[in-house]
Design an enzyme around this catalytic site. Structure first.
Site, mmCIF file in Angstrom:
data_model
loop_
_atom_site.group_PDB
_atom_site.id
_atom_site.type_symbol
_atom_site.label_atom_id
_atom_site.label_comp_id
_atom_site.label_asym_id
_atom_site.label_seq_id
_atom_site.Cartn_x
_atom_site.Cartn_y
_atom_site.Cartn_z
ATOM 1 C CB THR A 41 -0.793 0.306 1.579
ATOM 2 O OG1 THR A 41 -1.412 1.801 1.148
ATOM 3 C CG2 THR A 41 -0.004 -0.231 2.286
ATOM 4 C CG ASP A 42 -1.245 4.942 -0.855
ATOM 5 O OD1 ASP A 42 -1.470 4.164 -0.739
ATOM 6 O OD2 ASP A 42 -1.781 5.530 -2.314
ATOM 7 C CD GLU A 43 -3.539 3.158 4.704
ATOM 8 O OE1 GLU A 43 -2.989 3.100 5.473
ATOM 9 O OE2 GLU A 43 -4.471 3.026 3.806
ATOM 10 C CE1 TYR A 58 -3.241 -2.885 5.626
ATOM 11 C CE2 TYR A 58 -2.955 -0.547 5.003
ATOM 12 C CZ TYR A 58 -2.883 -1.306 4.686
ATOM 13 O OH TYR A 58 -3.284 -1.752 3.701
ATOM 14 C CE LYS A 97 0.391 -4.732 3.200
ATOM 15 N NZ LYS A 97 -0.438 -5.657 2.656
HETATM 16 P P1 NAD Z 1 -9.340 -7.119 2.216
HETATM 17 O O1 NAD Z 1 -9.571 -7.352 3.683
HETATM 18 O O2 NAD Z 1 -10.942 -7.164 2.218
HETATM 19 O O3 NAD Z 1 -9.791 -8.701 2.279
HETATM 20 C C1 NAD Z 1 -8.168 -9.166 3.093
HETATM 21 C C2 NAD Z 1 -8.827 -10.292 2.787
HETATM 22 O O4 NAD Z 1 -7.521 -11.786 3.074
HETATM 23 C C3 NAD Z 1 -10.293 -11.749 2.945
HETATM 24 O O5 NAD Z 1 -10.442 -12.392 2.329
HETATM 25 C C4 NAD Z 1 -9.559 -12.057 4.071
HETATM 26 O O6 NAD Z 1 -10.268 -13.234 4.691
HETATM 27 C C5 NAD Z 1 -8.115 -12.513 3.520
HETATM 28 N N1 NAD Z 1 -7.644 -13.122 5.446
HETATM 29 C C6 NAD Z 1 -6.879 -11.863 5.898
HETATM 30 N N2 NAD Z 1 -6.847 -12.581 7.114
HETATM 31 C C7 NAD Z 1 -6.158 -13.961 6.025
HETATM 32 C C8 NAD Z 1 -5.220 -15.048 6.578
HETATM 33 N N3 NAD Z 1 -4.406 -15.147 7.622
HETATM 34 N N4 NAD Z 1 -5.043 -16.579 5.794
HETATM 35 C C9 NAD Z 1 -5.747 -16.101 4.468
HETATM 36 N N5 NAD Z 1 -6.851 -15.342 4.455
HETATM 37 C C10 NAD Z 1 -6.356 -14.114 5.116
HETATM 38 O O7 NAD Z 1 -8.576 -6.232 2.236
HETATM 39 P P2 NAD Z 1 -8.442 -5.567 0.662
HETATM 40 O O8 NAD Z 1 -9.016 -4.384 1.008
HETATM 41 O O9 NAD Z 1 -8.303 -6.221 -0.049
HETATM 42 O O10 NAD Z 1 -6.860 -5.999 0.434
HETATM 43 C C11 NAD Z 1 -6.272 -6.899 -0.368
HETATM 44 C C12 NAD Z 1 -4.331 -6.223 -0.416
HETATM 45 O O11 NAD Z 1 -4.740 -5.094 -0.848
HETATM 46 C C13 NAD Z 1 -4.029 -6.024 1.441
HETATM 47 O O12 NAD Z 1 -2.319 -6.526 1.162
HETATM 48 C C14 NAD Z 1 -4.183 -4.358 1.262
HETATM 49 O O13 NAD Z 1 -2.854 -3.944 2.438
HETATM 50 C C15 NAD Z 1 -3.492 -3.930 0.172
HETATM 51 N N6 NAD Z 1 -4.175 -2.898 -0.496
HETATM 52 C C16 NAD Z 1 -5.615 -2.761 -0.282
HETATM 53 C C17 NAD Z 1 -5.843 -1.033 -0.667
HETATM 54 C C18 NAD Z 1 -6.804 -0.397 -1.306
HETATM 55 O O14 NAD Z 1 -7.609 0.287 -0.935
HETATM 56 N N7 NAD Z 1 -7.811 -1.687 -0.518
HETATM 57 C C19 NAD Z 1 -4.584 -0.167 -0.947
HETATM 58 C C20 NAD Z 1 -3.562 -0.970 -1.797
HETATM 59 C C21 NAD Z 1 -3.171 -2.230 -0.927
HETATM 60 O O1 DAU Z 2 -3.884 3.855 0.537
HETATM 61 C C1 DAU Z 2 -4.304 1.954 1.041
HETATM 62 C C2 DAU Z 2 -5.255 2.011 1.462
HETATM 63 O O2 DAU Z 2 -6.354 2.434 1.378
HETATM 64 C C3 DAU Z 2 -5.227 0.575 1.914
HETATM 65 O O3 DAU Z 2 -3.674 0.355 2.649
HETATM 66 C C4 DAU Z 2 -5.569 0.437 2.964
HETATM 67 O O4 DAU Z 2 -6.180 -1.065 2.987
HETATM 68 C C5 DAU Z 2 -7.207 0.584 2.793
HETATM 69 O O5 DAU Z 2 -8.837 0.307 3.853
HETATM 70 C C6 DAU Z 2 -7.486 2.056 2.453
HETATM 71 O O6 DAU Z 2 -7.119 2.612 3.304
HETATM 72 P P1 DAU Z 2 -7.836 4.795 4.320
HETATM 73 O O7 DAU Z 2 -7.888 4.179 5.646
HETATM 74 O O8 DAU Z 2 -7.605 5.309 3.082
HETATM 75 O O9 DAU Z 2 -9.462 3.778 3.460
HETATM 76 P P2 DAU Z 2 -10.990 3.892 4.655
HETATM 77 O O10 DAU Z 2 -11.646 3.466 3.361
HETATM 78 O O11 DAU Z 2 -11.084 3.081 5.972
HETATM 79 O O12 DAU Z 2 -11.167 5.941 4.809
HETATM 80 C C7 DAU Z 2 -10.995 6.552 3.243
HETATM 81 C C8 DAU Z 2 -10.959 7.397 3.687
HETATM 82 O O13 DAU Z 2 -12.340 8.083 3.793
HETATM 83 C C9 DAU Z 2 -9.997 8.185 4.794
HETATM 84 O O14 DAU Z 2 -9.017 9.043 4.861
HETATM 85 C C10 DAU Z 2 -10.580 7.851 5.840
HETATM 86 C C11 DAU Z 2 -12.167 8.992 5.884
HETATM 87 N N1 DAU Z 2 -13.654 7.382 6.482
HETATM 88 C C12 DAU Z 2 -13.591 6.161 6.227
HETATM 89 C C13 DAU Z 2 -14.881 5.620 6.259
HETATM 90 C C14 DAU Z 2 -15.437 4.815 6.760
HETATM 91 C C15 DAU Z 2 -14.477 8.807 6.221
HETATM 92 O O15 DAU Z 2 -14.253 9.952 6.877
HETATM 93 N N2 DAU Z 2 -15.727 8.389 7.141
HETATM 94 C C16 DAU Z 2 -15.290 6.746 6.711
HETATM 95 O O16 DAU Z 2 -16.609 6.758 7.619
#
Ligand code: NAD
Ligand code: DAU
Length: 332
Positions: free
Chosen positions: A121-123, A148, A152
Protein backbone atom coordinates in the site's frame (compact mmCIF):
# COMPACT_ATOMS: atom_id res chain seq x y z
CA UNK A 1 3.23 -19.08 -16.03
CA UNK A 2 0.33 -21.51 -15.69
CA UNK A 3 -0.85 -21.54 -12.11
CA UNK A 4 -0.89 -18.78 -9.48
CA UNK A 5 -1.50 -18.96 -5.74
CA UNK A 6 -3.60 -15.92 -4.80
CA UNK A 7 -3.75 -15.34 -1.05
CA UNK A 8 -6.69 -13.29 0.21
CA UNK A 9 -8.56 -14.09 -3.00
CA UNK A 10 -11.95 -13.93 -1.24
CA UNK A 11 -11.33 -10.34 -0.14
CA UNK A 12 -12.03 -7.14 -2.07
CA UNK A 13 -8.97 -6.68 -4.29
CA UNK A 14 -8.00 -10.35 -4.36
CA UNK A 15 -11.41 -11.43 -5.67
CA UNK A 16 -11.39 -8.67 -8.29
CA UNK A 17 -7.94 -9.94 -9.33
CA UNK A 18 -9.20 -13.53 -9.69
CA UNK A 19 -12.12 -12.34 -11.85
CA UNK A 20 -9.69 -10.27 -13.92
CA UNK A 21 -7.27 -13.18 -14.38
CA UNK A 22 -10.13 -15.41 -15.54
CA UNK A 23 -11.18 -12.82 -18.14
CA UNK A 24 -7.79 -11.74 -19.38
CA UNK A 25 -5.44 -14.76 -19.13
CA UNK A 26 -5.47 -18.52 -19.42
CA UNK A 27 -3.95 -18.99 -15.93
CA UNK A 28 -5.34 -21.28 -13.31
CA UNK A 29 -5.64 -19.94 -9.77
CA UNK A 30 -5.49 -21.48 -6.31
CA UNK A 31 -7.05 -19.13 -3.75
CA UNK A 32 -5.85 -19.43 -0.15
CA UNK A 33 -8.09 -17.47 2.19
CA UNK A 34 -8.94 -17.78 5.89
CA UNK A 35 -12.40 -16.26 5.36
CA UNK A 36 -12.08 -13.78 8.20
CA UNK A 37 -14.91 -11.25 8.62
CA UNK A 38 -13.50 -9.59 5.44
CA UNK A 39 -13.51 -12.68 3.23
CA UNK A 40 -16.60 -13.73 1.30
CA UNK A 41 -16.86 -16.83 -0.87
CA UNK A 42 -19.77 -15.20 -2.69
CA UNK A 43 -17.21 -12.84 -4.26
CA UNK A 44 -15.87 -15.82 -6.24
CA UNK A 45 -19.27 -17.17 -7.32
CA UNK A 46 -19.66 -18.06 -10.98
CA UNK A 47 -15.97 -18.51 -11.75
CA UNK A 48 -14.93 -21.58 -13.78
CA UNK A 49 -14.43 -24.53 -11.41
CA UNK A 50 -11.80 -26.08 -13.66
CA UNK A 51 -9.59 -22.96 -13.32
CA UNK A 52 -10.22 -21.74 -9.76
CA UNK A 53 -9.57 -23.88 -6.70
CA UNK A 54 -10.48 -22.53 -3.26
CA UNK A 55 -8.59 -23.56 -0.13
CA UNK A 56 -9.72 -22.24 3.23
CA UNK A 57 -6.68 -21.71 5.43
CA UNK A 58 -4.30 -19.33 7.15
CA UNK A 59 -1.25 -17.80 5.49
CA UNK A 60 0.52 -18.35 8.83
CA UNK A 61 0.04 -22.15 8.53
CA UNK A 62 3.54 -23.10 7.34
CA UNK A 63 2.73 -26.70 6.35
CA UNK A 64 -0.33 -25.71 4.29
CA UNK A 65 1.47 -22.79 2.67
CA UNK A 66 4.45 -24.98 1.78
CA UNK A 67 2.25 -27.60 0.12
CA UNK A 68 0.35 -24.99 -1.91
CA UNK A 69 3.41 -23.01 -3.00
CA UNK A 70 4.97 -26.28 -4.21
CA UNK A 71 2.05 -26.71 -6.66
CA UNK A 72 2.18 -23.29 -8.38
CA UNK A 73 4.49 -21.20 -10.56
CA UNK A 74 3.95 -17.92 -8.76
CA UNK A 75 2.44 -16.42 -5.61
CA UNK A 76 0.52 -13.15 -5.43
CA UNK A 77 0.06 -12.22 -1.79
CA UNK A 78 -3.03 -10.09 -1.09
CA UNK A 79 -4.11 -11.60 2.25
CA UNK A 80 -3.93 -9.08 5.05
CA UNK A 81 -5.80 -7.41 7.83
CA UNK A 82 -6.55 -4.29 5.82
CA UNK A 83 -8.62 -1.76 7.80
CA UNK A 84 -6.93 1.10 9.63
CA UNK A 85 -9.80 1.66 12.09
CA UNK A 86 -9.64 -1.99 13.19
CA UNK A 87 -5.89 -1.78 13.66
CA UNK A 88 -6.41 1.07 16.13
CA UNK A 89 -8.84 -1.04 18.16
CA UNK A 90 -6.82 -4.30 18.16
CA UNK A 91 -3.47 -4.43 16.38
CA UNK A 92 -2.70 -8.08 17.22
CA UNK A 93 -4.18 -9.82 14.12
CA UNK A 94 -2.38 -7.23 11.97
CA UNK A 95 0.98 -8.24 13.39
CA UNK A 96 0.20 -11.92 12.98
CA UNK A 97 -1.27 -11.96 9.46
CA UNK A 98 0.64 -9.11 7.87
CA UNK A 99 4.08 -9.91 9.28
CA UNK A 100 4.10 -13.62 10.18
CA UNK A 101 1.90 -14.46 7.17
CA UNK A 102 4.29 -12.71 4.79
CA UNK A 103 7.28 -14.39 6.43
CA UNK A 104 5.59 -17.78 6.02
CA UNK A 105 4.92 -17.19 2.31
CA UNK A 106 8.35 -15.87 1.39
CA UNK A 107 10.03 -18.74 3.20
CA UNK A 108 7.95 -21.19 1.14
CA UNK A 109 8.61 -19.27 -2.10
CA UNK A 110 12.33 -19.33 -1.31
CA UNK A 111 12.36 -23.07 -0.57
CA UNK A 112 10.56 -23.87 -3.80
CA UNK A 113 12.22 -21.22 -5.97
CA UNK A 114 8.89 -19.63 -6.90
CA UNK A 115 8.18 -16.14 -8.28
CA UNK A 116 6.58 -14.01 -5.57
CA UNK A 117 4.65 -10.75 -5.91
CA UNK A 118 3.91 -8.73 -2.80
CA UNK A 119 0.81 -6.53 -2.68
CA UNK A 120 1.32 -3.47 -0.56
CA UNK A 121 0.00 0.00 0.00
CA UNK A 122 1.01 3.63 -0.44
CA UNK A 123 0.37 4.05 3.29
CA UNK A 124 3.87 2.73 4.01
CA UNK A 125 5.11 6.19 2.99
CA UNK A 126 3.05 8.00 5.62
CA UNK A 127 1.18 11.07 4.44
CA UNK A 128 1.67 14.29 2.49
CA UNK A 129 0.56 17.81 3.35
CA UNK A 130 -2.78 18.92 1.88
CA UNK A 131 -1.24 21.99 0.29
CA UNK A 132 1.86 20.58 -1.42
CA UNK A 133 2.35 19.28 -4.95
CA UNK A 134 4.64 16.38 -3.97
CA UNK A 135 3.57 12.79 -4.64
CA UNK A 136 4.97 9.46 -3.44
CA UNK A 137 7.60 7.80 -5.64
CA UNK A 138 9.52 4.54 -5.28
CA UNK A 139 12.26 6.58 -3.53
CA UNK A 140 10.07 8.12 -0.82
CA UNK A 141 11.29 7.04 2.65
CA UNK A 142 9.04 4.73 4.66
CA UNK A 143 7.15 6.56 7.44
CA UNK A 144 3.97 4.61 8.30
CA UNK A 145 1.44 6.09 10.74
CA UNK A 146 -0.96 3.36 11.89
CA UNK A 147 -0.61 -0.18 13.24
CA UNK A 148 -1.96 -1.37 9.86
CA UNK A 149 0.47 0.58 7.71
CA UNK A 150 3.44 -0.17 9.96
CA UNK A 151 2.81 -3.92 9.59
CA UNK A 152 2.51 -3.51 5.81
CA UNK A 153 5.79 -1.54 5.83
CA UNK A 154 7.41 -4.31 7.87
CA UNK A 155 6.16 -6.93 5.41
CA UNK A 156 7.66 -4.98 2.48
CA UNK A 157 11.00 -4.82 4.29
CA UNK A 158 10.92 -8.58 4.89
CA UNK A 159 10.45 -9.12 1.16
CA UNK A 160 13.30 -6.74 0.30
CA UNK A 161 15.60 -8.55 2.73
CA UNK A 162 14.66 -11.97 1.28
CA UNK A 163 15.49 -10.68 -2.22
CA UNK A 164 18.90 -9.43 -1.14
CA UNK A 165 19.90 -12.19 1.30
CA UNK A 166 18.33 -15.24 -0.34
CA UNK A 167 17.80 -14.24 -3.96
CA UNK A 168 13.99 -14.49 -3.68
CA UNK A 169 12.49 -13.73 -7.11
CA UNK A 170 10.16 -11.06 -5.75
CA UNK A 171 8.55 -7.79 -6.81
CA UNK A 172 6.54 -5.38 -4.67
CA UNK A 173 3.74 -3.01 -5.61
CA UNK A 174 2.36 -0.18 -3.48
CA UNK A 175 -1.07 0.92 -4.62
CA UNK A 176 -3.36 3.78 -3.61
CA UNK A 177 -7.01 3.50 -2.47
CA UNK A 178 -9.04 1.05 -4.54
CA UNK A 179 -12.77 1.22 -5.27
CA UNK A 180 -15.11 -1.10 -7.14
CA UNK A 181 -17.35 -4.12 -6.51
CA UNK A 182 -16.92 -6.61 -3.63
CA UNK A 183 -15.48 -4.06 -1.17
CA UNK A 184 -16.47 -4.60 2.46
CA UNK A 185 -18.99 -2.06 3.84
CA UNK A 186 -16.53 -1.00 6.55
CA UNK A 187 -14.55 0.94 3.90
CA UNK A 188 -15.31 4.56 3.03
CA UNK A 189 -17.04 4.37 -0.37
CA UNK A 190 -19.20 1.25 0.20
CA UNK A 191 -20.08 2.45 3.69
CA UNK A 192 -21.47 5.71 2.33
CA UNK A 193 -23.26 4.11 -0.65
CA UNK A 194 -24.98 1.54 1.57
CA UNK A 195 -25.80 4.21 4.16
CA UNK A 196 -27.59 6.23 1.49
CA UNK A 197 -29.39 3.08 0.28
CA UNK A 198 -30.51 2.58 3.90
CA UNK A 199 -31.69 6.20 4.24
CA UNK A 200 -28.78 7.02 6.61
CA UNK A 201 -26.60 10.11 6.18
CA UNK A 202 -22.97 9.48 5.13
CA UNK A 203 -20.34 10.00 7.83
CA UNK A 204 -17.23 12.08 7.20
CA UNK A 205 -14.30 11.88 9.59
CA UNK A 206 -13.10 15.25 10.90
CA UNK A 207 -13.74 18.01 8.39
CA UNK A 208 -13.68 15.66 5.38
CA UNK A 209 -10.60 17.41 4.01
CA UNK A 210 -8.31 14.33 3.86
CA UNK A 211 -7.29 13.35 0.35
CA UNK A 212 -7.13 9.84 -1.12
CA UNK A 213 -5.89 8.86 -4.60
CA UNK A 214 -8.62 6.59 -6.01
CA UNK A 215 -8.02 3.78 -8.50
CA UNK A 216 -10.46 1.17 -9.80
CA UNK A 217 -9.66 -2.37 -8.61
CA UNK A 218 -9.49 -3.60 -12.23
CA UNK A 219 -6.72 -1.10 -12.98
CA UNK A 220 -4.85 -2.43 -9.95
CA UNK A 221 -5.28 -6.00 -11.29
CA UNK A 222 -3.99 -5.03 -14.75
CA UNK A 223 -0.92 -3.44 -13.14
CA UNK A 224 -0.19 -6.57 -11.09
CA UNK A 225 -0.40 -8.75 -14.22
CA UNK A 226 1.98 -6.36 -16.01
CA UNK A 227 4.45 -6.61 -13.12
CA UNK A 228 4.19 -10.41 -13.03
CA UNK A 229 4.85 -10.53 -16.77
CA UNK A 230 7.57 -7.91 -17.17
CA UNK A 231 8.54 -6.55 -13.74
CA UNK A 232 12.19 -6.68 -12.76
CA UNK A 233 12.91 -8.92 -9.77
CA UNK A 234 13.87 -6.89 -6.70
CA UNK A 235 11.99 -3.80 -7.93
CA UNK A 236 9.14 -1.86 -6.36
CA UNK A 237 6.37 -0.34 -8.51
CA UNK A 238 3.91 2.31 -7.35
CA UNK A 239 0.37 1.93 -8.72
CA UNK A 240 -1.92 4.95 -8.98
CA UNK A 241 -4.34 6.49 -11.47
CA UNK A 242 -4.08 10.25 -10.73
CA UNK A 243 -7.36 10.05 -8.81
CA UNK A 244 -6.82 12.53 -5.97
CA UNK A 245 -10.00 13.78 -4.30
CA UNK A 246 -10.85 14.90 -0.80
CA UNK A 247 -13.37 12.84 1.15
CA UNK A 248 -15.99 15.59 1.17
CA UNK A 249 -15.93 15.77 -2.63
CA UNK A 250 -16.33 11.99 -2.85
CA UNK A 251 -19.33 12.02 -0.49
CA UNK A 252 -20.91 14.92 -2.36
CA UNK A 253 -20.46 13.02 -5.64
CA UNK A 254 -22.03 9.87 -4.15
CA UNK A 255 -24.98 11.96 -2.91
CA UNK A 256 -25.38 13.64 -6.31
CA UNK A 257 -25.21 10.33 -8.20
CA UNK A 258 -27.80 8.87 -5.81
CA UNK A 259 -30.17 11.82 -6.13
CA UNK A 260 -29.65 13.25 -2.63
CA UNK A 261 -28.86 16.86 -1.58
CA UNK A 262 -25.12 17.65 -1.62
CA UNK A 263 -25.07 18.57 2.09
CA UNK A 264 -26.92 15.47 3.37
CA UNK A 265 -23.95 14.15 5.35
CA UNK A 266 -22.68 14.36 8.96
CA UNK A 267 -19.22 15.20 10.27
CA UNK A 268 -18.17 12.68 12.92
CA UNK A 269 -15.18 12.15 15.23
CA UNK A 270 -11.88 11.93 13.39
CA UNK A 271 -9.74 8.77 13.16
CA UNK A 272 -6.73 9.03 15.54
CA UNK A 273 -3.53 9.66 13.57
CA UNK A 274 -5.57 10.12 10.37
CA UNK A 275 -3.21 10.45 7.38
CA UNK A 276 -3.87 13.73 5.57
CA UNK A 277 -3.14 12.98 1.95
CA UNK A 278 -1.92 10.16 -0.29
CA UNK A 279 -0.82 10.77 -3.89
CA UNK A 280 1.02 8.41 -6.22
CA UNK A 281 3.46 9.17 -9.00
CA UNK A 282 3.19 6.04 -11.16
CA UNK A 283 5.65 7.18 -13.84
CA UNK A 284 7.88 4.10 -13.41
CA UNK A 285 5.03 1.62 -13.96
CA UNK A 286 3.72 3.58 -16.94
CA UNK A 287 7.05 4.12 -18.69
CA UNK A 288 8.82 0.84 -17.93
CA UNK A 289 5.85 -1.56 -18.17
CA UNK A 290 3.47 0.37 -20.42
CA UNK A 291 0.57 0.26 -17.94
CA UNK A 292 -2.16 2.92 -18.05
CA UNK A 293 -5.47 3.04 -16.19
CA UNK A 294 -8.56 2.06 -18.18
CA UNK A 295 -10.93 3.70 -15.64
CA UNK A 296 -9.68 7.27 -16.11
CA UNK A 297 -13.08 8.80 -15.25
CA UNK A 298 -13.69 8.45 -11.50
CA UNK A 299 -17.30 9.68 -11.77
CA UNK A 300 -18.39 6.92 -14.16
CA UNK A 301 -16.42 4.29 -12.21
CA UNK A 302 -18.16 5.46 -9.03
CA UNK A 303 -21.58 5.42 -10.74
CA UNK A 304 -20.97 1.81 -11.84
CA UNK A 305 -19.90 0.93 -8.27
CA UNK A 306 -23.11 2.48 -6.88
CA UNK A 307 -25.11 0.39 -9.37
CA UNK A 308 -23.24 -2.72 -8.24
CA UNK A 309 -24.16 -2.13 -4.57
CA UNK A 310 -27.78 -1.39 -5.56
CA UNK A 311 -27.92 -4.69 -7.42
CA UNK A 312 -26.08 -6.82 -4.85
CA UNK A 313 -27.80 -6.14 -1.52
CA UNK A 314 -27.65 -9.86 -0.76
CA UNK A 315 -23.84 -9.62 -0.88
CA UNK A 316 -23.41 -6.68 1.55
CA UNK A 317 -26.49 -6.78 3.78
CA UNK A 318 -25.22 -9.56 6.13
CA UNK A 319 -22.25 -7.37 7.20
CA UNK A 320 -23.95 -3.99 7.42
CA UNK A 321 -25.56 -3.96 10.90
CA UNK A 322 -22.52 -5.37 12.73
CA UNK A 323 -20.20 -2.94 10.92
CA UNK A 324 -22.34 0.07 11.84
CA UNK A 325 -22.63 -1.15 15.46
CA UNK A 326 -18.83 -1.26 15.61
CA UNK A 327 -18.56 2.30 14.23
CA UNK A 328 -21.22 3.51 16.66
CA UNK A 329 -19.06 2.21 19.53
CA UNK A 330 -16.20 4.38 18.23
CA UNK A 331 -18.40 7.47 17.79
CA UNK A 332 -17.77 7.33 14.04
P1 NAD B 1 -9.78 -7.22 2.43
O1 NAD B 1 -9.78 -6.97 3.91
O2 NAD B 1 -10.99 -6.91 1.65
O3 NAD B 1 -9.42 -8.75 2.15
C1 NAD B 1 -8.43 -9.44 2.86
C2 NAD B 1 -8.62 -10.93 2.58
O4 NAD B 1 -7.55 -11.64 3.25
C3 NAD B 1 -9.93 -11.50 3.13
O5 NAD B 1 -10.53 -12.34 2.18
C4 NAD B 1 -9.50 -12.28 4.37
O6 NAD B 1 -10.35 -13.39 4.65
C5 NAD B 1 -8.11 -12.73 3.97
N1 NAD B 1 -7.25 -13.00 5.13
C6 NAD B 1 -7.06 -12.19 6.22
N2 NAD B 1 -6.21 -12.80 7.08
C7 NAD B 1 -5.83 -13.97 6.50
C8 NAD B 1 -4.97 -15.03 6.89
N3 NAD B 1 -4.30 -15.00 8.06
N4 NAD B 1 -4.81 -16.08 6.06
C9 NAD B 1 -5.48 -16.13 4.88
N5 NAD B 1 -6.33 -15.18 4.47
C10 NAD B 1 -6.51 -14.11 5.26
O7 NAD B 1 -8.50 -6.44 1.89
P2 NAD B 1 -8.30 -5.65 0.52
O8 NAD B 1 -8.78 -4.28 0.67
O9 NAD B 1 -8.79 -6.50 -0.59
O10 NAD B 1 -6.69 -5.60 0.47
C11 NAD B 1 -5.96 -6.67 -0.11
C12 NAD B 1 -4.50 -6.32 -0.10
O11 NAD B 1 -4.28 -5.13 -0.83
C13 NAD B 1 -3.92 -6.07 1.30
O12 NAD B 1 -2.62 -6.61 1.35
C14 NAD B 1 -3.88 -4.56 1.39
O13 NAD B 1 -2.86 -4.14 2.27
C15 NAD B 1 -3.57 -4.18 -0.03
N6 NAD B 1 -4.03 -2.86 -0.47
C16 NAD B 1 -5.33 -2.48 -0.30
C17 NAD B 1 -5.76 -1.27 -0.80
C18 NAD B 1 -7.21 -0.82 -0.67
O14 NAD B 1 -7.54 0.27 -1.10
N7 NAD B 1 -8.10 -1.62 -0.12
C19 NAD B 1 -4.86 -0.42 -1.45
C20 NAD B 1 -3.52 -0.82 -1.60
C21 NAD B 1 -3.14 -2.06 -1.11
O1 DAU C 1 -4.11 3.91 0.52
C1 DAU C 1 -4.32 2.54 0.48
C2 DAU C 1 -5.15 2.11 1.68
O2 DAU C 1 -6.48 2.55 1.44
C3 DAU C 1 -5.11 0.61 1.91
O3 DAU C 1 -3.80 0.23 2.28
C4 DAU C 1 -6.08 0.19 3.02
O4 DAU C 1 -6.13 -1.23 3.12
C5 DAU C 1 -7.47 0.71 2.65
O5 DAU C 1 -8.38 0.41 3.70
C6 DAU C 1 -7.41 2.21 2.43
O6 DAU C 1 -7.09 2.90 3.66
P1 DAU C 1 -7.88 4.22 4.12
O7 DAU C 1 -7.76 4.33 5.59
O8 DAU C 1 -7.51 5.36 3.26
O9 DAU C 1 -9.38 3.75 3.67
P2 DAU C 1 -10.81 3.91 4.34
O10 DAU C 1 -11.79 3.39 3.35
O11 DAU C 1 -10.87 3.37 5.71
O12 DAU C 1 -10.96 5.50 4.43
C7 DAU C 1 -10.78 6.34 3.30
C8 DAU C 1 -10.87 7.78 3.79
O13 DAU C 1 -12.20 8.08 4.21
C9 DAU C 1 -9.99 8.09 4.99
O14 DAU C 1 -9.50 9.41 4.88
C10 DAU C 1 -10.93 7.97 6.18
C11 DAU C 1 -12.24 8.47 5.59
N1 DAU C 1 -13.49 7.90 6.15
C12 DAU C 1 -13.60 6.56 6.26
C13 DAU C 1 -14.77 6.00 6.70
C14 DAU C 1 -14.92 4.49 6.85
C15 DAU C 1 -14.54 8.76 6.44
O15 DAU C 1 -14.44 10.00 6.32
N2 DAU C 1 -15.71 8.20 6.87
C16 DAU C 1 -15.88 6.85 7.01
O16 DAU C 1 -16.99 6.41 7.40
Amino acid sequence: MQRILVTGGAGFIGSNFVHYVMEHTGFRVVVLDKLTYAGNLASLAGLPADRVEFVRGDVCDAALVDALVARVDAVVHYAAESHNDNSLTDPSPFLQTNLVGTYTLIEAARRHGRRYHHISTDEVYGDLALDEAARFTEDTPYNPSSPYSSTKAGSDLLVRAWVRSFGLAATISNCSNNYGPYQHVEKFIPRQITNVLDGVRPKLYGAGANVRDWIHANDHSAAVLAILADGVVGETYLIGADGERNNRDVVELILALMGEPADAYDLVADRPGHDLRYAIDSTKLRTELGWAPAYADFESGLAATIDWYRGHEGWWRPQKAATEAQYAGLGR
